[in-house]
Design an enzyme around this catalytic site. Structure first.
Site, PDB file in Angstrom:
ATOM      1  N   THR A  52     -24.614  -8.733  13.339  1.00 62.97           N
ATOM      2  CA  THR A  52     -25.610  -8.539  12.276  1.00 62.97           C
ATOM      3  C   THR A  52     -24.938  -7.899  11.060  1.00 62.97           C
ATOM      4  O   THR A  52     -24.245  -6.895  11.198  1.00 62.97           O
ATOM      5  CB  THR A  52     -26.753  -7.636  12.792  1.00 62.97           C
ATOM      6  OG1 THR A  52     -27.315  -8.278  13.936  1.00 62.97           O
ATOM      7  CG2 THR A  52     -27.828  -7.424  11.739  1.00 62.97           C
ATOM      8  N   CYS A 107      -3.082   4.940   6.609  1.00 61.97           N
ATOM      9  CA  CYS A 107      -3.770   4.177   7.644  1.00 61.97           C
ATOM     10  C   CYS A 107      -3.177   4.387   9.026  1.00 61.97           C
ATOM     11  O   CYS A 107      -3.852   4.214  10.012  1.00 61.97           O
ATOM     12  CB  CYS A 107      -3.705   2.684   7.325  1.00 61.97           C
ATOM     13  SG  CYS A 107      -4.964   2.185   6.166  1.00 61.97           S
ATOM     14  N   GLN A 118      -5.090  -3.833  -1.557  1.00 61.64           N
ATOM     15  CA  GLN A 118      -4.806  -2.836  -2.606  1.00 61.64           C
ATOM     16  C   GLN A 118      -4.982  -3.388  -4.023  1.00 61.64           C
ATOM     17  O   GLN A 118      -4.760  -2.665  -4.990  1.00 61.64           O
ATOM     18  CB  GLN A 118      -3.372  -2.291  -2.437  1.00 61.64           C
ATOM     19  CG  GLN A 118      -3.160  -1.455  -1.186  1.00 61.64           C
ATOM     20  CD  GLN A 118      -3.891  -0.110  -1.228  1.00 61.64           C
ATOM     21  OE1 GLN A 118      -4.256   0.397  -2.286  1.00 61.64           O
ATOM     22  NE2 GLN A 118      -4.109   0.477  -0.054  1.00 61.64           N
ATOM     23  N   SER A 140     -10.943  -5.011   1.262  1.00 63.95           N
ATOM     24  CA  SER A 140     -11.625  -3.929   1.969  1.00 63.95           C
ATOM     25  C   SER A 140     -12.383  -3.086   0.962  1.00 63.95           C
ATOM     26  O   SER A 140     -11.784  -2.542   0.024  1.00 63.95           O
ATOM     27  CB  SER A 140     -10.584  -3.069   2.704  1.00 63.95           C
ATOM     28  OG  SER A 140     -11.217  -1.955   3.273  1.00 63.95           O
ATOM     29  N   ALA A 141     -13.701  -2.956   1.144  1.00 61.40           N
ATOM     30  CA  ALA A 141     -14.553  -2.363   0.094  1.00 61.40           C
ATOM     31  C   ALA A 141     -14.199  -0.916  -0.231  1.00 61.40           C
ATOM     32  O   ALA A 141     -14.308  -0.489  -1.380  1.00 61.40           O
ATOM     33  CB  ALA A 141     -16.027  -2.468   0.507  1.00 61.40           C
ATOM     34  N   HIS A 142     -13.752  -0.145   0.761  1.00 58.90           N
ATOM     35  CA  HIS A 142     -13.548   1.286   0.470  1.00 58.90           C
ATOM     36  C   HIS A 142     -12.321   1.556  -0.385  1.00 58.90           C
ATOM     37  O   HIS A 142     -12.093   2.687  -0.820  1.00 58.90           O
ATOM     38  CB  HIS A 142     -13.509   2.112   1.759  1.00 58.90           C
ATOM     39  CG  HIS A 142     -12.276   1.977   2.588  1.00 58.90           C
ATOM     40  ND1 HIS A 142     -11.335   2.973   2.671  1.00 58.90           N
ATOM     41  CD2 HIS A 142     -11.819   0.985   3.384  1.00 58.90           C
ATOM     42  CE1 HIS A 142     -10.363   2.602   3.495  1.00 58.90           C
ATOM     43  NE2 HIS A 142     -10.639   1.401   3.947  1.00 58.90           N
ATOM     44  N   ASN A 148       0.798  -1.226   0.000  1.00 58.87           N
ATOM     45  CA  ASN A 148       0.000   0.000   0.000  1.00 58.87           C
ATOM     46  C   ASN A 148       0.828   1.272   0.000  1.00 58.87           C
ATOM     47  O   ASN A 148       0.314   2.342  -0.281  1.00 58.87           O
ATOM     48  CB  ASN A 148      -0.936   0.011   1.211  1.00 58.87           C
ATOM     49  CG  ASN A 148      -0.213  -0.253   2.504  1.00 58.87           C
ATOM     50  OD1 ASN A 148       0.428  -1.304   2.665  1.00 58.87           O
ATOM     51  ND2 ASN A 148      -0.288   0.669   3.452  1.00 58.87           N
TER      52      ASN A 148
HETATM   53  N1  PLP Z   1      -4.173  -3.743   4.300  1.00 57.02           N
HETATM   54  C1  PLP Z   1      -3.713  -2.856   3.400  1.00 57.02           C
HETATM   55  C2  PLP Z   1      -2.656  -3.279   2.417  1.00 57.02           C
HETATM   56  C3  PLP Z   1      -4.215  -1.553   3.381  1.00 57.02           C
HETATM   57  O1  PLP Z   1      -3.757  -0.672   2.493  1.00 57.02           O
HETATM   58  C4  PLP Z   1      -5.196  -1.186   4.336  1.00 57.02           C
HETATM   59  C5  PLP Z   1      -5.678   0.210   4.414  1.00 57.02           C
HETATM   60  O2  PLP Z   1      -4.977   1.126   4.031  1.00 57.02           O
HETATM   61  C6  PLP Z   1      -5.679  -2.170   5.223  1.00 57.02           C
HETATM   62  C7  PLP Z   1      -5.125  -3.436   5.184  1.00 57.02           C
HETATM   63  C8  PLP Z   1      -6.746  -1.877   6.213  1.00 57.02           C
HETATM   64  O3  PLP Z   1      -7.995  -1.754   5.585  1.00 57.02           O
HETATM   65  P1  PLP Z   1      -9.208  -1.033   6.376  1.00 57.02           P
HETATM   66  O4  PLP Z   1      -8.979   0.438   6.208  1.00 57.02           O
HETATM   67  O5  PLP Z   1     -10.446  -1.477   5.680  1.00 57.02           O
HETATM   68  O6  PLP Z   1      -9.140  -1.481   7.785  1.00 57.02           O
END
Ligand code: PLP
Length: 379
Positions: free
Chosen positions: A237, A325, A179, A199-201, A151
């Site tokens: 839920t 993050c 990613q 991760s959806a976002h 990432n």
């Molecule tokens: N793993 C990677 C490689 C990421 O880039 C991220 C978020 O930047 C995550 C895990 C964590 O995802 P989330 O933000 O949905 O907790």
């Protein structure tokens, strides 16, 4: 005239796709929806949940029952690691130094509970050596976990090769593929992982929805207790609108992948090459790796990542110092530190997305050199 802002932080989070929002709206605004309830409303909710699960499974070439919904990529990583470790007799785990903190902190926690963790080094491009990986596996290795794409620097790990090695040695293989969607193939048989986190976002779905792929035959213990949702693997839920938004977004990311990749890579390359050419003492961290097409990690000698991110923010450009993050406060990048090549305090990430335009890249190219010059003069 005020210029609109330029968002170059897609690796932190991508905008919600309009199609995902459209699929979510009736579910958010409509009737009550608990998929565990026995009544009509509950059964209707169950049908939505089943459909979302089916559509996500289809994108991965997986079976419906192999998809576990949870609340984030971080939770999917934690569930994969703790959930596997708890059920396996061995107390050794192999991973690598450039993993996301969701993986690294989970491993630290297991270490403090008596596990032995081998964190493999990476080369200057951020890539794990398969031979080193194989040598690190032991009879008591409970799990191997290596990310698909990094990432911070975008390096792509040879996970198909690593997974095959792990399987020959009877070790389950997990990959944090957060990613990857929209940029890399995500077919779980081609890869061929046992567990994979999404991760959806990150691909145009809503934040707060994680997906853990769990191959049939790979047992995981839950880390969230309560009801028997997700076939007993994750209580709570389900977020119906969220998982349907995730399903729609994943389908679109996958359908548009082969068109978006080269187009976005051309813009990324122009950004990178022009900045390297016009700014003295600038470099790409992790250059030489096979990389994600949308991301570049640059360092401008003498300019801290935090100063650069703040400065560009004032100029209307959103980027990340190191990994978003972990930020709020910009820490030196553990990923760049692991490359042993470049200053971990100077790593800034520009990450583009499907809606990034050439015009935005040209405007960025006009702003960044002047910002670096000013910061170097101490202004
Ligand atoms: N793993 C990677 C490689 C990421 O880039 C991220 C978020 O930047 C995550 C895990 C964590 O995802 P989330 O933000 O949905 O907790």
């Amino acid at each position: 005239m005020t210029q609109t802002r330029i968002y170059l932080d897609y690796a932190a989070t991508a905008p919600l796709l309009p199609e995902a929002l459209a699929a979510m709206m009736p579910l958010l605004a409509g009737a009550p929806q608990n998929a565990s309830s026995l009544h009509f409303e509950g059964r209707r909710a169950r049908a939505v949940l089943d459909e979302a699960r089916e559509r996500i499974a289809a994108c991965l070439g997986a079976k419906r029952r192999e998809i576990v919904f949870c609340a984030s990529g971080s939770e999917a990583d934690t569930l994969a690691i703790f959930g596997t470790a708890r059920l396996r007799p061995g107390r050794h785990i192999v991973s690598c130094a450039v993993e996301h903190h969701a993986v690294l902190r989970a491993l630290e926690s297991l270490e403090s509970a008596g596990y032995d963790v081998t964190l493999l080094p990476v080369d200057r491009a951020g890539v794990v050596d398969p031979q080193r990986f194989e040598s690190a596996l032991r009879p008591e290795t409970a799990l191997a976990s290596v990310m698909y794409a990094n990432n911070e620097i975008g390096s792509i790990e040879p996970i198909a090769e690593l997974a095959a090695i792990a399987h020959r040695r009877g070790v389950p293989f997990h990959s944090d593929a957060v990613q990857a969607p929209g940029w890399l193939p995500i077919d779980v048989d081609a890869l061929p992982v046992d567990l994979m986190s999404l991760s959806a976002h990150k691909f145009g779905g809503p934040a707060g929805v994680g997906v853990l792929y769990v191959r049939d035959g790979s047992a995981i213990a839950p880390i969230v207790y309560g009801g028997g949702q997700e076939a007993g693997r994750r209580a709570g839920t389900e977020h119906l609108a969220g998982v349907m938004g995730a399903a729609v977004a994943l389908e679109l990311a996958e359908a548009r992948r082969t068109q978006n990749g080269p187009r976005v890579a051309t813009m990324r390359d122009r950004l990178e090459q022009h900045l390297l050419a016009t700014i003295a003492r600038s470099r790409v961290n992790g250059a030489g790796a096979v990389r994600l097409p949308n991301l570049t990690n640059l360092a401008f000698s003498g300019v801290t990542a935090e100063a650069m991110a703040v400065r560009l923010d004032l100029e209307g450009i959103a980027i990340s110092p190191g990994a978003a993050c972990t930020s709020g406060v910009a820490e030196p990048s553990h990923v760049v530190a692991a490359l042993r090549d470049g200053d971990p305090r100077e790593a800034v990430r520009f990450s583009l997305g499907p809606t990034t335009t050439s015009d935005e890249i040209e405007r960025t190219l006009q702003i960044v050199p002047a910002a670096v010059a000013e910061l170097r003069r101490g202004e």
